[in-house]
Design an enzyme around this catalytic site. Structure first.
Site, PDB file in Angstrom:
ATOM      1  N   ARG A  31     -12.741 -18.493  -4.911  1.00  0.00           N
ATOM      2  CA  ARG A  31     -12.383 -19.434  -3.856  1.00  0.00           C
ATOM      3  C   ARG A  31     -13.316 -19.316  -2.646  1.00  0.00           C
ATOM      4  O   ARG A  31     -13.546 -20.306  -1.938  1.00  0.00           O
ATOM      5  CB  ARG A  31     -10.926 -19.220  -3.437  1.00  0.00           C
ATOM      6  CG  ARG A  31      -9.946 -19.778  -4.460  1.00  0.00           C
ATOM      7  CD  ARG A  31      -8.513 -19.511  -4.104  1.00  0.00           C
ATOM      8  NE  ARG A  31      -7.611 -20.280  -4.961  1.00  0.00           N
ATOM      9  CZ  ARG A  31      -6.317 -20.066  -5.061  1.00  0.00           C
ATOM     10  NH1 ARG A  31      -5.759 -19.094  -4.359  1.00  0.00           N
ATOM     11  NH2 ARG A  31      -5.564 -20.812  -5.857  1.00  0.00           N
TER      12      ARG A  31
ATOM     13  N   LYS B 139       7.131 -20.665 -16.677  1.00  0.00           N
ATOM     14  CA  LYS B 139       8.358 -21.462 -16.568  1.00  0.00           C
ATOM     15  C   LYS B 139       8.119 -22.936 -16.877  1.00  0.00           C
ATOM     16  O   LYS B 139       7.246 -23.568 -16.288  1.00  0.00           O
ATOM     17  CB  LYS B 139       8.937 -21.328 -15.164  1.00  0.00           C
ATOM     18  CG  LYS B 139       9.412 -19.918 -14.829  1.00  0.00           C
ATOM     19  CD  LYS B 139      10.007 -19.879 -13.436  1.00  0.00           C
ATOM     20  CE  LYS B 139      10.524 -18.487 -13.092  1.00  0.00           C
ATOM     21  NZ  LYS B 139      11.108 -18.442 -11.719  1.00  0.00           N
TER      22      LYS B 139
ATOM     23  N   GLY C 127      -5.284 -21.840 -10.668  1.00  0.00           N
ATOM     24  CA  GLY C 127      -4.260 -20.829 -10.872  1.00  0.00           C
ATOM     25  C   GLY C 127      -4.634 -19.768 -11.885  1.00  0.00           C
ATOM     26  O   GLY C 127      -5.766 -19.289 -11.934  1.00  0.00           O
TER      27      GLY C 127
ATOM     28  N   GLY D  55      -1.573 -25.610  -8.120  1.00  0.00           N
ATOM     29  CA  GLY D  55      -0.426 -26.379  -7.647  1.00  0.00           C
ATOM     30  C   GLY D  55      -0.822 -27.749  -7.145  1.00  0.00           C
ATOM     31  O   GLY D  55      -0.155 -28.747  -7.428  1.00  0.00           O
TER      32      GLY D  55
END
Length: 403
Positions: free
Chosen positions: A37, A202, A360, A384
């Site tokens: 990043r 999830k 991510g 995200g």
């Protein structure tokens, strides 16, 4: 939205330019384990510095609770930024206090300063518009121009992302311009076949994007912990695998929709199952067996897609013209369960299509597993943000730049 090229064309020499970057890098005992990043914002920072701007870089890191916390200091990121720039970078030990003003006031044209973690001030993430606005006003006092280049944060309505651009002339940095251009290729005039591979823990984290993609993608490949909710919805025994039982009705409805609309929804046919979760610190050899996806023993959990599934997924990716991948296929942090994630990454590398790694854990896996980043069409810096864009949501940070 206006871009940094327009800003540079107008001239920035001597101007204080606030760059909202995303320096939210992973740290282990104060050491950066992945500087991707930081490297992503380099083109913007370099261009501004070379044009004579006084560059003020700001970011969040982690989730401090609105107060200084040494564990989340941006100092390591500032030091790494200086190494990559090959020039000294000043560091302010506060966000809008005396240290920040001293650091900015001390800049000469072409120099760079980093202020401390924005989330050390409660105003950055406050849900109160007034409190957030007041913090944005104090940040605005440090600059003449705003450049948004922290793509990983544009889905947050935070002070430095949403409120601050409204108070200063604002432009999109090179990273945000690139990220938005890539995402448009995934949502507008998409080249087909369009294949999406989704993993991660999830299924609830991916429901909205699955809902949106059921009308746009040609194939959906499901892996990771989220796959076991799909397998359970098919009536399979999933043992003690990660399961969100409350999502089974939604997942069942999605599978029916996929069949009705002609979207190929592909699930694992075999998995690596074990009675215990692996030790991710010592990475001691794991004790597992390969079992069919409909026959996971009651006392075991699936931790990676199996060899037949890896071949299946690779074949489903082989003819893709466009690929979006978000989420690992298993517990890739352990070498015994990294094979599924590695197989998907390798399939993207070997693809002739336009391949996007959606930030991510997927981006971290690509680097951890030793793949050449340049072998992919694009590796996003914001998982995200990428997902919310694909869901069709309005991202506050992008909306503020477009205003």
């Amino acid at each position: 939205m206006k871009t940094i090229d327009e800003l540079l064309a107008d001239g920035v020499s001597g101007k204080r330019v606030f760059v909202r970057a995303d320096l939210n890098v992973p740290l282990a005992d104060g050491t950066i384990t992945d500087d991707g990043r930081i490297r992503a914002v380099l083109p913007t920072v370099k261009a501004l510095a070379e044009a004579g701007a006084k560059v003020v870089v700001a970011s969040h890191l982690g989730r401090p609770k609105g107060a200084p916390d040494p564990a989340f200091s941006l100092l390591p990121a500032a030091e790494r930024l200086g190494e990559l720039l090959g020039a000294p970078v000043a560091f302010a030990q506060d966000t809008v206090g005396p240290a920040a003003h001293d650091a900015v006031d001390g800049l000469q044209p072409g120099q760079v300063a980093v202020i401390e973690n924005l989330r050390f001030n409660a105003g950055e993430t406050s849900k109160d518009d007034t409190e957030r606005g007041e913090f944005a006003d104090r940040l605005a006092a440090l600059a003449d121009v705003y450049v948004g280049d922290g793509f990983g944060a544009v889905h947050r309505g935070h002070a430095s992302v949403f409120d601050l651009p409204k108070k200063l002339p604002h432009y999109a940095g090179y990273l945000i311009a690139t990220e938005v251009g890539v995402l448009k290729k995934l949502t507008e005039d998409v080249k087909r076949p369009y294949v999406v591979a989704l993993g991660g823990a999830k299924v609830s984290d991916k429901l909205a994007v699955i809902d949106e993609l059921l009308g746009k993608a040609d194939r959906l490949l499901i892996g990771g912990g989220m796959a076991y909710t799909f397998l359970k919805a098919k009536g399979y025994e999933v043992g003690i695998s990660l399961l969100q039982e409350d999502q089974i009705p939604t997942v069942t409805e999605y599978m029916k929709r996929a069949e009705k609309t002609g979207v190929e929804l592909v699930l694992p046919v075999d998995v690596l199952a074990s009675r215990e979760f692996p030790d991710l610190k010592t990475k001691a050899p794991a004790d597992y067996t390969v079992v069919d996806a409909d026959a996971i023993p009651a006392d075991q959990e699936g931790l990676d897609i199996g060899p037949r599934t890896r071949e299946l997924y690779a074949s489903k990716l082989a003819d893709a013209a466009t690929v979006f991948w978000n989420g690992p296929m298993g517990v890739f942090e352990h070498p015994d369960y990294a094979g599924g994630t590695s197989a998907v990454a390798r399939a993207l590398v070997e693809s002739d299509g336009f391949t996007v790694v959606g930030g991510g854990d997927s981006a971290a896996a690509v680097r951890t597993l030793g793949f050449d980043e340049n072998a992919f069409g694009h590796i996003s810096t914001g998982g995200g943000a990428s997902l919310e864009y694909l869901e069709g949501k309005t991202l506050p940070g992008l909306a503020a730049l477009e205003d």
